[in-house]
Design an enzyme around this catalytic site. Structure first.
Site, PDB file in Angstrom:
ATOM      1  N   GLU A 133       0.830  -1.211   0.000  1.00  0.00           N
ATOM      2  CA  GLU A 133       0.000   0.000   0.000  1.00  0.00           C
ATOM      3  C   GLU A 133       0.862   1.258   0.000  1.00  0.00           C
ATOM      4  O   GLU A 133       0.532   2.251  -0.650  1.00  0.00           O
ATOM      5  CB  GLU A 133      -0.940  -0.005   1.206  1.00  0.00           C
ATOM      6  CG  GLU A 133      -1.956  -1.124   1.212  1.00  0.00           C
ATOM      7  CD  GLU A 133      -2.810  -1.145  -0.042  1.00  0.00           C
ATOM      8  OE1 GLU A 133      -3.159  -0.066  -0.554  1.00  0.00           O
ATOM      9  OE2 GLU A 133      -3.128  -2.248  -0.522  1.00  0.00           O
ATOM     10  N   ASP A 201       3.979  -4.369  -6.185  1.00  0.00           N
ATOM     11  CA  ASP A 201       4.604  -5.609  -5.709  1.00  0.00           C
ATOM     12  C   ASP A 201       6.127  -5.463  -5.687  1.00  0.00           C
ATOM     13  O   ASP A 201       6.784  -5.863  -4.720  1.00  0.00           O
ATOM     14  CB  ASP A 201       4.214  -6.785  -6.609  1.00  0.00           C
ATOM     15  CG  ASP A 201       2.790  -7.273  -6.358  1.00  0.00           C
ATOM     16  OD1 ASP A 201       2.250  -6.996  -5.276  1.00  0.00           O
ATOM     17  OD2 ASP A 201       2.228  -7.933  -7.256  1.00  0.00           O
TER      18      ASP A 201
END
Length: 482
Positions: A133, A201
């Site tokens: 996040e 990621d």
């Protein structure tokens, strides 16, 4: 006892406010206009984030738990310190929701559902989601998506806020109550493309590794989500905004193999936080008691402190105070500075009617670690219960010098002034709380009430309050220019 969270719901198609905040606010979210969406500079992104945070305070069960806040903020800041392209300080907060979910929005705000912590197997799994996040924010994925929105002529801040809150906090209610176009617009703004997910990621895993966590756990967590999808007709909330194609799990696993293996020591703080969440926010206290008792029977671990801790909380919340104290006291004796234990011990003393003893006990700890939120707020709360209002006021004012926007501290300060019958200070403190919801007009009303209780001879105080009244009214105008 600090088992607080701000309860709210979906109340209209434009804003989310709790019944308290709804009754206290008149402010409107303005139309950004298409030209404003073409470019989103950092200062505007931060301003938009502040407005959204005001709405989240009123429209969601925001957890106000100093112990959990201290833990999640410490974990989040450890990741931020190892992230790339950080442009502003981050804010981490918890939402009382059993769904496995986390989300980030403008200005470095990261929300974590209690369900995510409860369902994570270890701290590295939790950190992998938070790091992901953080990467969405640092790489400005939401901001870029907002800038590149093609059909944004009717998009407003209200539409963005409403849709995003519907998507991440209460997706079922959001779908039922909000118009499809508004909700889908919000989900579109929060949903990330596959390219953005890959980038998050990649950067998230770099951050995870540099911060000292196990990167392989990112893949383990995604596998856990993928397994849930196989057996559920509805995917976990996290997957509504974070697509999980078949290749993503394998890609994350392969990326983790590029990093050297790490032996990570289990985090007691994570286990204690997980036990606290299960006992206070996930299960009924009786069910939590049964769970922890069963786990204690089955567990072969040498250190079962986190299970005893969870059991102590579940007993305390059932008012089985002596049993709770019997379990907690050995934990505190072995680890006397542990904030998790100190918090519950304070609750036990207050429940026993020994608030004065709690104040005495915490004095030394509060002096050793001044302005630690767990100690300062527990000390102030105990002082209020003991009717030692001067001590509580001094502690809270000192704490608020460094934590200017801490909502729980401000709410406790209103209790101080109410208890001490200081009416002008009480109304001023209420106004300060309302301002945290963006309710500037109603905050101004409270300042007006405060002025009614100022003596004619208190000219300096009267002048200051009049200036504050003018400031709140001006803030109402400024928010409309966002």
């Amino acid at each position: 006892m600090f088992k607080r969270f701000l309860l709210g719901g979906l109340l209209s198609s434009t804003v989310f406010l709790s019944s308290f905040a709804q009754a206290q606010t008149d402010f409107k979210l303005p139309d950004l206009g298409s030209s404003a969406l073409e470019v989103l500079p950092i200062d505007k992104e931060k301003a938009l984030g502040k407005v959204m945070m005001m709405q989240i305070r009123g429209g969601s069960p925001l957890v106000q738990d100093p112990v959990l806040d201290e833990y999640i903020t410490s974990l989040g800041n450890k990741l931020v310190a190892n992230a790339n392209d950080v442009r502003f300080p981050f804010t981490f907060f918890l939402i009382n929701n059993q769904a496995i979910n986390a989300f980030a929005f403008y200005g470095g705000h990261v929300g974590i559902h209690t369900g995510l912590i409860a369902q994570s197997d270890n701290e590295s799994q939790l950190a992998s989601v938070i790091g992901h996040e953080i990467a969405h924010v640092t790489q400005r994925h939401l901001a870029r998506r907002l800038q590149h929105q093609k059909d944004n002529s009717a998009l407003t801040v209200a539409g963005i806020v409403t849709g995003i809150l519907a998507a991440v906090i209460a997706p079922d209610a959001g779908m039922a109550i909000l118009s499809a176009s508004t909700t889908q617009a919000g989900i579109s703004q929060l949903s990330h493309s596959r390219k953005a997910e890959q980038e998050a990621d990649r950067f998230g895993m770099q951050t995870l590794y540099k911060a000292g966590f196990d990167p392989s756990q990112a893949g383990e967590f995604l596998s856990k989500l993928a397994n849930q999808v196989r057996f559920q007709t509805k995917p976990p909330t996290f997957l509504l905004t974070h697509p999980l194609p078949d290749t993503r799990v394998s890609d994350v696993r392969l990326r983790a193999q590029q990093y050297s293996a790490k032996q990570i020591q289990e985090s007691l703080k994570f286990k204690l936080a997980k036990s606290r969440i299960i006992a206070r926010y996930q299960l009924d206290s009786k069910d939590a008691q049964a769970l922890f008792e069963n786990e204690l029977k089955k567990s072969s671990e040498l250190n079962k402190a986190y299970l005893h801790y969870g059991l102590a909380i579940s007993l305390l919340d059932q008012k089985k105070i002596q049993q709770a104290e019997k379990l907690l006291y050995p934990l505190l004796k072995d680890d006397p500075n542990n904030l998790f234990y100190l918090d519950v011990y304070t609750d036990i003393l207050i429940a026993k009617g020994e608030a004065k003893k709690a104040v005495e006990y915490l004095t030394h700890h509060n002096e050793l670690r001044p302005n630690n939120q767990v100690l300062a707020l527990n000390y102030a709360n105990a002082a209020i219960k003991a009717k030692k209002y001067a001590k509580a006021e001094q502690t809270l004012k000192l704490f608020l010098l460094s934590e200017q926007n801490h909502l729980l501290a401000k709410e406790l300060l209103t209790e101080v002034y109410k208890g001490s019958d200081n009416k002008s200070a009480y109304y001023e403190a209420k106004a300060d709380v309302l301002a945290e919801y963006g309710a500037f007009l109603k905050a101004a009303d409270e300042i007006q009430r405060a002025l009614n209780h100022v003596k004619a001879s208190e000219t300096v105080k009267k002048t200051r309050l009049k200036a504050l009244l003018k400031q709140y009214r001006q803030m109402q105008k400024e928010i409309a220019k966002l």
